[in-house]
Design an enzyme around this catalytic site. Sequence first.
Site, short mmCIF file in Angstrom:
data_model
loop_
_atom_site.label_atom_id
_atom_site.label_comp_id
_atom_site.label_asym_id
_atom_site.label_seq_id
_atom_site.Cartn_x
_atom_site.Cartn_y
_atom_site.Cartn_z
CB VAL A 150 -0.13 3.53 -11.93
CG1 VAL A 150 -1.02 2.74 -10.98
CG2 VAL A 150 -0.95 4.13 -13.08
N PRO A 151 1.53 4.77 -8.90
CG PRO A 151 0.91 6.11 -7.10
CD PRO A 151 0.49 5.71 -8.49
CB CYS A 152 3.21 -0.16 -7.79
SG CYS A 152 4.55 -0.06 -8.98
CG HIS A 153 6.79 4.55 -5.77
ND1 HIS A 153 6.20 4.86 -6.98
CD2 HIS A 153 6.81 5.69 -5.04
CE1 HIS A 153 5.88 6.15 -6.98
NE2 HIS A 153 6.24 6.68 -5.81
NE ARG A 154 3.06 8.13 -4.49
CZ ARG A 154 2.43 8.94 -5.31
NH1 ARG A 154 1.11 8.85 -5.44
NH2 ARG A 154 3.10 9.84 -6.00
#
Length: 187
Positions: A150-154
């Site tokens: 779940v790409p919170c880095h984005r």
Amino acid sequence: MDSETTSPRGSAERLEWAVVDSAIGPLLLAATARGLVSVVFHAEEGVRERTLDRIAGRLGADPVHDASGLLAEPVRQLAEYFDGGLREFGVALDWSLTAGFNRVVLRELAIGVPYGTVVGYGDLAKRVGEPRAAQAVGVAMGSNPLPIVVPCHRVVESDGGLGGFGGGLETKRRLLELEGVLPQPLF
């Protein structure tokens, strides 16, 4: 893929875990029968022990080191992601460690912000119908139990800044470089 159900109270749930090496350091992965429930950065021994105690307590689970193969597919897909061959994860997710607004935001992030793109905190708040909740989106990112998948880095600041990141800004930078959002450093 994901699961909403939780086990009935009183029955101990199985929590399988493993530590895998990655391009950004050791990652702790944990899964229940419903799916991947946690990804944790910097999974040295102390971090691993604290994390497993916390998750086991919240789920009423018994942690077992990589026993039945629940983690085989998440491990395979993460390796493919770090090799540059996977752009979308297709593993079952157990959302048991998040709820309410945070869960709504994280689900939108998981399906609405594809590989190689970024979104601002405020834009993500608008997407979930709460245009004034940019700070609350930041809190949701900080509580994400499933980073990378779940790409919170984005999620970045509207002025182009990276914003915060639980795995550290260098880890966020490296993940965004991997996805082609940031240029590789010249040195």
